[in-house]
Design an enzyme around this catalytic site. Structure first.
Site, mmCIF file in Angstrom:
data_model
loop_
_atom_site.group_PDB
_atom_site.id
_atom_site.type_symbol
_atom_site.label_atom_id
_atom_site.label_comp_id
_atom_site.label_asym_id
_atom_site.label_seq_id
_atom_site.Cartn_x
_atom_site.Cartn_y
_atom_site.Cartn_z
ATOM 1 N N HIS A 76 0.852 -1.192 0.000
ATOM 2 C CA HIS A 76 0.000 0.000 0.000
ATOM 3 C C HIS A 76 0.887 1.241 0.000
ATOM 4 O O HIS A 76 1.480 1.596 1.021
ATOM 5 C CB HIS A 76 -0.917 -0.001 1.230
ATOM 6 C CG HIS A 76 -1.891 1.143 1.277
ATOM 7 N ND1 HIS A 76 -3.262 0.955 1.388
ATOM 8 C CD2 HIS A 76 -1.715 2.488 1.256
ATOM 9 C CE1 HIS A 76 -3.871 2.123 1.431
ATOM 10 N NE2 HIS A 76 -2.940 3.083 1.346
ATOM 11 N N HIS A 78 1.483 5.333 -2.291
ATOM 12 C CA HIS A 78 0.903 6.375 -3.152
ATOM 13 C C HIS A 78 2.047 7.013 -3.945
ATOM 14 O O HIS A 78 2.474 8.133 -3.645
ATOM 15 C CB HIS A 78 0.168 7.419 -2.314
ATOM 16 C CG HIS A 78 -1.078 6.921 -1.663
ATOM 17 N ND1 HIS A 78 -2.325 7.036 -2.238
ATOM 18 C CD2 HIS A 78 -1.268 6.272 -0.483
ATOM 19 C CE1 HIS A 78 -3.234 6.491 -1.442
ATOM 20 N NE2 HIS A 78 -2.609 6.021 -0.368
ATOM 21 N N LYS A 81 1.589 10.587 -5.506
ATOM 22 C CA LYS A 81 1.544 11.738 -4.598
ATOM 23 C C LYS A 81 2.916 12.086 -4.034
ATOM 24 O O LYS A 81 3.140 13.205 -3.581
ATOM 25 C CB LYS A 81 0.626 11.435 -3.412
ATOM 26 C CG LYS A 81 -0.863 11.480 -3.662
ATOM 27 C CD LYS A 81 -1.598 11.365 -2.331
ATOM 28 C CE LYS A 81 -3.099 11.472 -2.498
ATOM 29 N NZ LYS A 81 -3.669 10.210 -3.015
ATOM 30 N N HIS A 227 -9.576 2.157 0.784
ATOM 31 C CA HIS A 227 -9.267 2.952 1.962
ATOM 32 C C HIS A 227 -10.534 2.969 2.825
ATOM 33 O O HIS A 227 -11.590 3.408 2.355
ATOM 34 C CB HIS A 227 -8.905 4.385 1.581
ATOM 35 C CG HIS A 227 -7.549 4.533 0.980
ATOM 36 N ND1 HIS A 227 -7.185 3.925 -0.199
ATOM 37 C CD2 HIS A 227 -6.460 5.251 1.398
ATOM 38 C CE1 HIS A 227 -5.927 4.255 -0.479
ATOM 39 N NE2 HIS A 227 -5.472 5.052 0.467
ATOM 40 N N GLU A 230 -10.572 5.855 7.535
ATOM 41 C CA GLU A 230 -9.298 6.489 7.897
ATOM 42 C C GLU A 230 -9.588 7.721 8.743
ATOM 43 O O GLU A 230 -9.385 8.860 8.327
ATOM 44 C CB GLU A 230 -8.504 6.856 6.642
ATOM 45 C CG GLU A 230 -7.082 7.281 6.950
ATOM 46 C CD GLU A 230 -6.270 7.635 5.709
ATOM 47 O OE1 GLU A 230 -5.132 8.092 5.883
ATOM 48 O OE2 GLU A 230 -6.775 7.458 4.587
ATOM 49 N N ASP A 327 2.531 3.396 2.794
ATOM 50 C CA ASP A 327 1.552 4.449 2.554
ATOM 51 C C ASP A 327 2.225 5.661 1.911
ATOM 52 O O ASP A 327 3.049 5.518 1.025
ATOM 53 C CB ASP A 327 0.815 4.807 3.837
ATOM 54 C CG ASP A 327 -0.566 5.410 3.568
ATOM 55 O OD1 ASP A 327 -1.052 5.295 2.436
ATOM 56 O OD2 ASP A 327 -1.161 5.979 4.495
ATOM 57 N N ASN A 328 1.923 6.852 2.388
ATOM 58 C CA ASN A 328 2.414 8.071 1.749
ATOM 59 C C ASN A 328 3.862 8.362 2.121
ATOM 60 O O ASN A 328 4.343 7.939 3.169
ATOM 61 C CB ASN A 328 1.547 9.256 2.145
ATOM 62 C CG ASN A 328 0.108 9.088 1.699
ATOM 63 O OD1 ASN A 328 -0.613 8.263 2.237
ATOM 64 N ND2 ASN A 328 -0.296 9.860 0.719
#
Length: 433
Positions: A76, A78, A81, A227, A230, A327-328
């Site tokens: 997972h 991104h 981004k 998602h 969250e 994640d991010n």
């Protein structure tokens, strides 16, 4: 250039002697959750794994108990981004401001070239740290939709053999109705390893939206990666409703739910009921502890009261497959990170108390996401010799230092272990692109 602590022989066949590997990865038990083994590498593949391997004439590298892990599987992220923090900071660190800052940056800057530079940077970082598979969520808002999915397919082909790439769409569930939803599903279906995704939160009409989502996924033969909840809303029922929808549709594809933060703040009876439904529906859960710790329960001038993560131990105890991921990275949703799965594991152990004992938590970044991504099991005999060797001899030593001198081995040979320099991104910010 970071110099690994260990040199390999100039041969396609060698033995890594006296290694320690996580016991759960080889279905064994050992002292401090580790087992001591030798690994025979032959022709780029793991030919044998066991104690006391002897092969006349084959060079051996003495590890003296150093840790050997399989390469990491990051399920997972991104990538589209990432690395925009310098031009799109989050002024107060909240989820709401993260949404606003990202949307503004996407509208102003997300050209094909801009996304390509940032995604390549992210992949080079992950590769240097020892990751061999990544699933990324892609913002699938028009007109960004066609640009990012076409670019992703190019990167998928270019990185094949180094990092196996998958992608899931990311949009509001309401967008999946009508022509827009069909356009998103077509892009996903046209992509190898593509999955349908979206943002699931407790809201009026959620059950109907999930019915459309599952119907669209069934129509196109797609798995789901969502998602879910969250937030820290005690009344959030997104996860429960996803489980009920999967059961209602008798859905045969895989459903992975990310975040699921609100489960941790709900009353105990509702927690137990939801976890039971998740297990019955066969859902997988991926927790993103670094990002959730950063965003959840953030209030100006106040100390956070909870850690933001979902119920890792309780879900695992119920037989639910639980995974961990990055994640991010350096964007408004998480200001830090470098797509280093060892950092993810290390911080997750601290945040979620995944230790004393460690049990099978090493599987959460290796074999379990590999299974969910449809990839060969890491450390499988006959599979690629894709390994990460650390100078550390115990999990305590591993998690007490950054392990910057790790040796990453791909198909039996060492790879560069230096991530790209941040200076390479300066053009994105100085030129105004």
């Amino acid at each position: 250039m970071i110099t690994p602590f260990l040199d390999l022989p100039d041969s396609d066949t060698y033995i890594l002697r006296d290694a320690r590997v996580p016991a759960c990865l080889v279905q064994a038990r050992g002292t401090e959750d580790l087992v001591r083994v030798d690994l025979l590498v032959q022709g780029g593949r793991l030919a044998a794994l066991g104690a006391g391997l002897e092969r006349p004439g084959v060079p051996a590298v003495e590890l003296d108990g150093a840790l050997v892990w399989p390469t990491f599987q990051d399920i997972h992220t991104h990538l589209d981004k990432g690395q925009i923090w310098q031009r799109a900071p989050n002024p107060d660190g909240t989820f709401a401001q993260a949404l606003t800052a990202t949307a503004t940056d996407r509208e102003a800057h997300w050209t094909r070239d801009d996304i390509a530079v940032r995604m390549e940077f992210a992949l080079r970082s992950a590769y240097a740290h020892g990751t061999s598979a990544i699933r990324t969520h892609l913002d699938s808002f028009a007109p960004h939709l066609d640009i990012v999915w076409a670019l992703f397919r190019e990167l998928q082909a270019r990185w094949r053999g180094r990092i196996d790439l998958q992608a899931a769409s990311l949009c509001l569930l309401g967008q999946l109705a009508g022509d827009v939803g069909r356009a998103i599903a077509r892009q996903v279906a046209a992509t190898e390893g593509g999955m349908l995704g979206g943002l699931v939160v407790h809201e009026p009409g959620l059950a109907d939206a999930l019915d459309r989502l599952f119907g669209l996924a069934s129509e196109h033969g797609l798995d789901l990666d969502l998602h879910v909840d969250e937030n820290g809303v005690e009344t959030g029922t997104g996860l429960e409703q996803v489980a009920r929808a999967a059961l209602r549709h008798r859905y045969r594809g895989r459903v992975l739910c990310g975040h699921c933060c609100s489960l941790a703040v709900q009353p105990e009876p509702r927690r137990r009921e939801t976890i039971a439904l998740v297990a019955e529906a066969g859902l997988g859960i991926v927790s993103l502890p670094l990002c959730n710790l950063y965003l959840q329960d953030r209030q100006p001038g106040a100390t956070p009261r909870w850690r933001g993560i979902t119920l890792l131990h309780e879900l695992a105890a119920a037989g639910v497959p639980v995974m961990l991921a990055s994640d991010n990275t350096r964007d408004p949703f998480f200001a830090y990170g470098d797509l280093d799965m060892l950092e993810v594991f290390s911080q997750s152990v601290r945040i979620g108390h995944l230790d004393h004992p460690f049990l099978d938590w090493p599987r959460a970044i290796t074999t379990r996401p590999a299974e969910w991504m449809g990839r060969p099991a890491p450390l499988a005999i006959g599979g690629p010799a894709d390994l990460v060797v650390f100078d550390a001899r115990s999990l305590n030593e591993l998690l007490s230092r950054p392990q910057a001198d790790r040796l990453v081995i791909r198909s039996g040979r060492p790879t560069a272990t230096t991530p790209p320099r941040y200076r390479e991104l300066d053009g994105l910010f100085h030129s105004g692109c």
